[in-house]
Design an enzyme around this catalytic site. Structure first.
Site, PDB file in Angstrom:
ATOM      1  N   ASP A 101       0.846  -1.181   0.000  1.00  0.00           N
ATOM      2  CA  ASP A 101       0.000   0.000   0.000  1.00  0.00           C
ATOM      3  C   ASP A 101       0.893   1.246   0.000  1.00  0.00           C
ATOM      4  O   ASP A 101       1.755   1.371  -0.867  1.00  0.00           O
ATOM      5  CB  ASP A 101      -0.967  -0.058   1.193  1.00  0.00           C
ATOM      6  N   TYR A 208      -1.338  11.451   1.761  1.00  0.00           N
ATOM      7  CA  TYR A 208      -2.166  11.717   0.593  1.00  0.00           C
ATOM      8  C   TYR A 208      -2.172  13.200   0.248  1.00  0.00           C
ATOM      9  O   TYR A 208      -2.161  13.581  -0.929  1.00  0.00           O
ATOM     10  CB  TYR A 208      -3.603  11.251   0.852  1.00  0.00           C
ATOM     11  N   HIS A 273      -6.860  -6.616  -1.000  1.00  0.00           N
ATOM     12  CA  HIS A 273      -5.823  -5.594  -0.826  1.00  0.00           C
ATOM     13  C   HIS A 273      -4.854  -5.973   0.292  1.00  0.00           C
ATOM     14  O   HIS A 273      -3.671  -5.679   0.223  1.00  0.00           O
ATOM     15  CB  HIS A 273      -6.490  -4.254  -0.508  1.00  0.00           C
TER      16      HIS A 273
END
Length: 293
Positions: A101, A208, A273
């Protein structure tokens, strides 16, 4: 797990907490969002038993590591410097670098920017930045990636994720794995406790925010434009990909040989994921095999 050593290192001006086990060539395990070192609980003993010195840090902003203030502290170049600083801290020139990730995004960038510090690169369900830029323009991936844009807002993402006793964090680990044994109640509790530490939500979301705001045009900033020419990864690389990823489409595993001449792709059908938790033994075996080649 074997008994782990917990310690801190000051690298790149930031205190990073880490756990370590084993002796031998250095392996760094970089976790993603919203995780911490514990995400590698299955791989740490397997790699240590195979003869590696395994180090799993809490990335800056997470769990017991320092949480520097401001979005700029989470620029990609700072995250890359954290990784090379850890390699230096352990007195090594190079390391096997593994990331999942967001840890995978950082691992990609280390392979791009600092290939001389990487023995082998292994990435788990994190897209190569050049390919992600291409696929993000498609309606299907835009729908999957809505949260990236939501996280650009001030304070509201933190409020959303912490609401109702961090219920959204719990749901990430209870609703999306394909293996019902991937996360126990105790595992989920640990993730919630890590996310609830002062400053941890803002620190993790700032990854982010920095992706879109950093002024220096690093490769991961390619989401907003630029050339594909600077995404080459000149180290042996393995991409491990759970095919049932709720956030990332399988098309992200295609067309990567343009940038990565020495690439091995291992697609794990049915894994989510959280591939290293859904298929822990298979992922551990793949890593041990890859590093020994």
């Amino acid at each position: 797990m074997p008994e782990l050593t917990h310690d801190d290192a000051i690298v790149n001006g930031v205190r990073l907490h880490y756990v370590e086990a084993g002796d031998g060539p250095l392996v760094l395990l970089l976790h993603g969002f919203p995780e911490f070192w514990y995400s590698w609980r299955e791989q740490i003993p397997a790699l240590a038993a195979a003869g590696y010195h395994v180090v799993a840090p809490d990335m800056r902003g997470y769990n017991d590591s320092e949480k520097p203030h401001g979005v700029d502290a989470y620029r990609t170049d700072e995250l890359v410097a954290d990784v090379t600083g850890l390699i230096d801290h352990f007195g090594e020139e190079t390391a096997h670098v593994v990331g999942h990730d967001w840890g995978g995004a950082v691992a990609w960038q280390v392979g791009i920017d600092r290939p001389e510090r990487v023995d082998k690169l292994a990435v788990l369900n994190a897209p190569h930045p050049g390919r992600f830029r291409e696929v993000l323009r498609t309606p299907s991936q835009l729908r999957r990636s809505w949260y990236i844009f939501f996280f650009q807002l001030p304070w509201l993402p933190e409020l959303f994720l912490s609401a109702r006793g961090y219920e959204s964090i719990e749901n990430i680990f209870t609703d999306t794995p394909t293996n019902p044994d991937a996360f126990t109640e105790d595992d989920v509790r640990r993730y919630v406790e890590a996310a609830a530490k002062p400053g941890a939500l803002t620190g993790s979301i700032n990854y982010y925010r920095a992706l879109f705001r950093q002024s220096v045009p690093t490769q991961l900033r390619s989401l907003v434009g630029g050339s594909n020419d600077s995404f080459d990864v000149r180290v042996p690389t393995m991409l491990i990909w759970g095919t049932e990823d709720f956030a990332l489409g399988n098309e992200l595993t295609e067309g990567l040989d343009r940038w990565i001449p020495d690439l091995r792709i291992e697609r794990l059908p049915g894994a989510s994921h959280w591939v290293q938790n859904d298929r822990p033994e298979r992922v551990s075996d793949l890593l041990v095999e890859f590093f020994a080649e």
